[in-house]
Design a protein around this motif. Sequence first.
Motif, PDB file in Angstrom:
ATOM      1  N   ASP A  71      52.172  18.817 123.385  1.00 31.25           N
ATOM      2  CA  ASP A  71      53.413  19.087 124.099  1.00 31.25           C
ATOM      3  C   ASP A  71      53.262  18.944 125.603  1.00 31.25           C
ATOM      4  OD1 ASP A  71      54.686  19.540 121.723  1.00 31.25           O
ATOM      5  OD2 ASP A  71      54.451  21.727 121.791  1.00 31.25           O
ATOM      6  N   VAL A  72      52.125  18.412 126.047  1.00 31.74           N
ATOM      7  CA  VAL A  72      51.895  18.123 127.466  1.00 31.74           C
ATOM      8  C   VAL A  72      52.118  16.635 127.691  1.00 31.74           C
ATOM      9  CG1 VAL A  72      50.209  18.151 129.342  1.00 31.74           C
ATOM     10  CG2 VAL A  72      50.258  20.023 127.680  1.00 31.74           C
ATOM     11  N   ARG A  73      52.834  16.309 128.733  1.00 32.50           N
ATOM     12  CA  ARG A  73      53.177  14.909 128.997  1.00 32.50           C
ATOM     13  C   ARG A  73      51.919  14.076 129.219  1.00 32.50           C
ATOM     14  NH1 ARG A  73      57.572  12.959 133.584  1.00 32.50           N
ATOM     15  NH2 ARG A  73      57.425  10.705 133.177  1.00 32.50           N
ATOM     16  N   ARG A  74      51.850  12.958 128.532  1.00 32.07           N
ATOM     17  CA  ARG A  74      50.667  12.100 128.608  1.00 32.07           C
ATOM     18  C   ARG A  74      50.518  11.523 130.019  1.00 32.07           C
ATOM     19  NH1 ARG A  74      50.346   7.812 123.839  1.00 32.07           N
ATOM     20  NH2 ARG A  74      48.366   7.483 124.940  1.00 32.07           N
ATOM     21  N   GLY A  75      49.254  11.437 130.444  1.00 32.79           N
ATOM     22  CA  GLY A  75      48.931  10.820 131.722  1.00 32.79           C
ATOM     23  C   GLY A  75      48.992  11.737 132.920  1.00 32.79           C
ATOM     24  N   MET A  76      49.428  12.984 132.734  1.00 29.67           N
ATOM     25  CA  MET A  76      49.560  13.880 133.877  1.00 29.67           C
ATOM     26  C   MET A  76      48.332  14.746 134.094  1.00 29.67           C
ATOM     27  SD  MET A  76      53.587  14.976 133.998  1.00 29.67           S
ATOM     28  CE  MET A  76      53.482  15.302 135.770  1.00 29.67           C
ATOM     29  N   LEU A  77      47.456  14.851 133.090  1.00 29.39           N
ATOM     30  CA  LEU A  77      46.228  15.623 133.239  1.00 29.39           C
ATOM     31  C   LEU A  77      45.064  14.675 133.509  1.00 29.39           C
ATOM     32  CD1 LEU A  77      46.447  18.318 130.400  1.00 29.39           C
ATOM     33  CD2 LEU A  77      47.276  18.435 132.759  1.00 29.39           C
ATOM     34  N   VAL A  78      44.341  14.936 134.603  1.00 31.47           N
ATOM     35  CA  VAL A  78      43.195  14.114 134.991  1.00 31.47           C
ATOM     36  C   VAL A  78      41.947  14.977 134.876  1.00 31.47           C
ATOM     37  CG1 VAL A  78      42.130  12.732 136.813  1.00 31.47           C
ATOM     38  CG2 VAL A  78      44.638  12.804 136.580  1.00 31.47           C
ATOM     39  N   PRO A  79      41.022  14.681 133.940  1.00 33.63           N
ATOM     40  CA  PRO A  79      39.832  15.528 133.778  1.00 33.63           C
ATOM     41  C   PRO A  79      38.997  15.581 135.056  1.00 33.63           C
ATOM     42  CG  PRO A  79      40.073  14.019 131.927  1.00 33.63           C
ATOM     43  CD  PRO A  79      41.056  13.570 132.967  1.00 33.63           C
ATOM     44  N   GLU A  80      38.458  16.759 135.346  1.00 29.17           N
ATOM     45  CA  GLU A  80      37.552  16.940 136.475  1.00 29.17           C
ATOM     46  C   GLU A  80      36.131  17.086 135.941  1.00 29.17           C
ATOM     47  OE1 GLU A  80      38.925  20.250 138.770  1.00 29.17           O
ATOM     48  OE2 GLU A  80      40.725  19.207 139.464  1.00 29.17           O
ATOM     49  N   SER A  81      35.164  16.770 136.765  1.00 30.15           N
ATOM     50  CA  SER A  81      33.767  16.840 136.323  1.00 30.15           C
ATOM     51  C   SER A  81      33.261  18.273 136.258  1.00 30.15           C
ATOM     52  CB  SER A  81      32.881  16.013 137.264  1.00 30.15           C
ATOM     53  OG  SER A  81      32.984  16.490 138.601  1.00 30.15           O
ATOM     54  N   ARG A  82      33.850  19.159 137.017  1.00 30.10           N
ATOM     55  CA  ARG A  82      33.386  20.543 137.075  1.00 30.10           C
ATOM     56  C   ARG A  82      33.853  21.326 135.854  1.00 30.10           C
ATOM     57  NH1 ARG A  82      35.575  25.372 139.142  1.00 30.10           N
ATOM     58  NH2 ARG A  82      34.034  26.837 139.955  1.00 30.10           N
ATOM     59  N   THR A  83      32.960  22.099 135.277  1.00 32.56           N
ATOM     60  CA  THR A  83      33.305  23.010 134.191  1.00 32.56           C
ATOM     61  C   THR A  83      32.808  24.405 134.551  1.00 32.56           C
ATOM     62  OG1 THR A  83      31.256  22.608 132.963  1.00 32.56           O
ATOM     63  CG2 THR A  83      33.150  21.176 132.461  1.00 32.56           C
ATOM     64  N   THR A  84      33.386  25.404 133.915  1.00 35.56           N
ATOM     65  CA  THR A  84      32.924  26.782 134.053  1.00 35.56           C
ATOM     66  C   THR A  84      32.760  27.354 132.654  1.00 35.56           C
ATOM     67  OG1 THR A  84      35.209  27.562 134.258  1.00 35.56           O
ATOM     68  CG2 THR A  84      34.015  27.107 136.313  1.00 35.56           C
ATOM     69  N   ARG A  85      32.355  28.601 132.581  1.00 33.98           N
ATOM     70  CA  ARG A  85      32.150  29.214 131.266  1.00 33.98           C
ATOM     71  C   ARG A  85      32.831  30.572 131.203  1.00 33.98           C
ATOM     72  NH1 ARG A  85      29.597  28.110 126.842  1.00 33.98           N
ATOM     73  NH2 ARG A  85      28.917  29.760 125.420  1.00 33.98           N
ATOM     74  N   HIS A  86      33.613  30.763 130.175  1.00 33.72           N
ATOM     75  CA  HIS A  86      34.274  32.038 129.915  1.00 33.72           C
ATOM     76  C   HIS A  86      33.365  32.868 129.018  1.00 33.72           C
ATOM     77  CE1 HIS A  86      37.161  34.918 128.251  1.00 33.72           C
ATOM     78  NE2 HIS A  86      37.983  34.599 129.250  1.00 33.72           N
ATOM     79  N   ARG A  87      33.255  34.147 129.303  1.00 32.27           N
ATOM     80  CA  ARG A  87      32.260  34.977 128.613  1.00 32.27           C
ATOM     81  C   ARG A  87      32.519  35.087 127.117  1.00 32.27           C
ATOM     82  NH1 ARG A  87      33.075  40.918 131.235  1.00 32.27           N
ATOM     83  NH2 ARG A  87      31.582  41.487 129.584  1.00 32.27           N
ATOM     84  N   GLU A  88      33.767  35.047 126.679  1.00 30.54           N
ATOM     85  CA  GLU A  88      34.061  35.107 125.251  1.00 30.54           C
ATOM     86  C   GLU A  88      34.512  33.763 124.675  1.00 30.54           C
ATOM     87  OE1 GLU A  88      34.688  39.270 126.759  1.00 30.54           O
ATOM     88  OE2 GLU A  88      35.714  37.388 127.266  1.00 30.54           O
ATOM     89  N   LEU A  89      35.104  32.902 125.468  1.00 28.03           N
ATOM     90  CA  LEU A  89      35.782  31.720 124.936  1.00 28.03           C
ATOM     91  C   LEU A  89      35.022  30.420 125.172  1.00 28.03           C
ATOM     92  CD1 LEU A  89      39.432  32.709 125.896  1.00 28.03           C
ATOM     93  CD2 LEU A  89      38.239  33.081 123.729  1.00 28.03           C
ATOM     94  N   GLY A  90      33.883  30.483 125.841  1.00 26.46           N
ATOM     95  CA  GLY A  90      33.033  29.303 125.956  1.00 26.46           C
ATOM     96  C   GLY A  90      33.348  28.425 127.149  1.00 26.46           C
ATOM     97  N   THR A  91      33.022  27.148 127.030  1.00 22.30           N
ATOM     98  CA  THR A  91      33.140  26.195 128.129  1.00 22.30           C
ATOM     99  C   THR A  91      34.604  25.985 128.512  1.00 22.30           C
ATOM    100  OG1 THR A  91      31.144  25.054 127.414  1.00 22.30           O
ATOM    101  CG2 THR A  91      32.614  23.849 128.899  1.00 22.30           C
ATOM    102  N   THR A  92      34.873  26.045 129.814  1.00 22.47           N
ATOM    103  CA  THR A  92      36.204  25.807 130.345  1.00 22.47           C
ATOM    104  C   THR A  92      36.218  24.459 131.034  1.00 22.47           C
ATOM    105  OG1 THR A  92      36.439  28.193 130.722  1.00 22.47           O
ATOM    106  CG2 THR A  92      38.051  26.739 131.783  1.00 22.47           C
ATOM    107  N   VAL A  93      37.047  23.552 130.536  1.00 18.17           N
ATOM    108  CA  VAL A  93      37.215  22.227 131.121  1.00 18.17           C
ATOM    109  C   VAL A  93      38.443  22.261 132.029  1.00 18.17           C
ATOM    110  CG1 VAL A  93      37.645  19.786 130.637  1.00 18.17           C
ATOM    111  CG2 VAL A  93      36.171  21.114 129.121  1.00 18.17           C
ATOM    112  N   TRP A  94      38.279  21.739 133.257  1.00 13.97           N
ATOM    113  CA  TRP A  94      39.357  21.790 134.243  1.00 13.97           C
ATOM    114  C   TRP A  94      39.987  20.420 134.432  1.00 13.97           C
ATOM    115  CZ3 TRP A  94      41.190  26.268 136.261  1.00 13.97           C
ATOM    116  CH2 TRP A  94      40.412  27.417 136.041  1.00 13.97           C
ATOM    117  N   PHE A  95      41.268  20.447 134.803  1.00 11.09           N
ATOM    118  CA  PHE A  95      42.024  19.228 135.030  1.00 11.09           C
ATOM    119  C   PHE A  95      42.767  19.297 136.362  1.00 11.09           C
ATOM    120  CE2 PHE A  95      41.891  20.012 130.479  1.00 11.09           C
ATOM    121  CZ  PHE A  95      41.516  18.784 129.950  1.00 11.09           C
ATOM    122  N   ALA A  96      42.893  18.147 137.003  1.00 16.62           N
ATOM    123  CA  ALA A  96      43.895  17.980 138.046  1.00 16.62           C
ATOM    124  C   ALA A  96      45.190  17.573 137.363  1.00 16.62           C
ATOM    125  CB  ALA A  96      43.464  16.912 139.037  1.00 16.62           C
ATOM    126  N   VAL A  97      46.304  17.944 137.956  1.00 18.50           N
ATOM    127  CA  VAL A  97      47.598  17.522 137.447  1.00 18.50           C
ATOM    128  C   VAL A  97      48.145  16.469 138.385  1.00 18.50           C
ATOM    129  CG1 VAL A  97      49.943  18.230 136.847  1.00 18.50           C
ATOM    130  CG2 VAL A  97      48.023  19.717 136.297  1.00 18.50           C
TER     131      VAL A  97
END
Length: 292
Positions: A71-97
Amino acid sequence: MGLAWQQGPLASRSVGHFLVADPLPERLLFAEPLRRRMRVRFDGAWVADSEDVVLLHEPDRYPVAFFPSADVRRGMLVPESRTTRHRELGTTVWFAVHGGDKQTQRAAWQYSTLPAYADVLRDRVAFAWRSMDGFYEEDERIVGHAADMYHRIDIRRTSRHLVVRDGDRVVAETRHPVALYESGFAPRWYVARDDIDSAALALVDGETFCPYKGLASYYDIGAHHRAAWSYLAAWPEVAAVSGWVSFEPNIVDVYLDGRRLVLESGQTVVPHGIDRGLDPDELRLRSGAAGR
């Protein structure tokens, strides 16, 4: 207060406790369907539009809305190289919009290594509140953070005797204040303008807003800074206190039926997380049309 922030049952400073034999985990996360259509606008376009939003309640955070990736419009999310980690939910992948003429870094995120117990969040994306142009339920813009269904306000008329003093000066006196009961907060007492010495109130710069009540203006009383506040145009849901004034009992003397009130612990609202965006300018834009 909501389910997991301020002094709610899942917050770290909860005023209550669960009646269970064994201790609960230090942190409990709770996810549930929003059951409302929510949309996100960025750079003049809808970046997300869904009737299948899931709210994540995390201790000491406001609820965060997660949208299905489909349900997110295609092409608007640009993956970033940086990731973080959530203590319960695991790896967090970040995007530029990325919009037509605008790109904002670290504006959305997704959990890519979710444990099985959090599968409800799989293939879902959340958006940083301040990075977007606006969030909407249907065509109405919402401000501050996703609506917490466990936050409630009740307003009750009363005949109790309330007096506000600045030293020997009576600032306000009434036998018909109203009590505002808000989840997670001690009662706040509001006084009609006719029962206040208006010369004692000096309007000061600086406003805040509450997603549940509206824009608050503040007043000095003598040497006491921001000792009172008023929602001059409160949301329709709390219209009973619109224009009325409440007084901070740790700044001026407030007496209820002869008993001096004190500010209870845990009553100060503090920022909670990247999803929060409480800015008076957002409130002024609330009435803007969704398609603009």
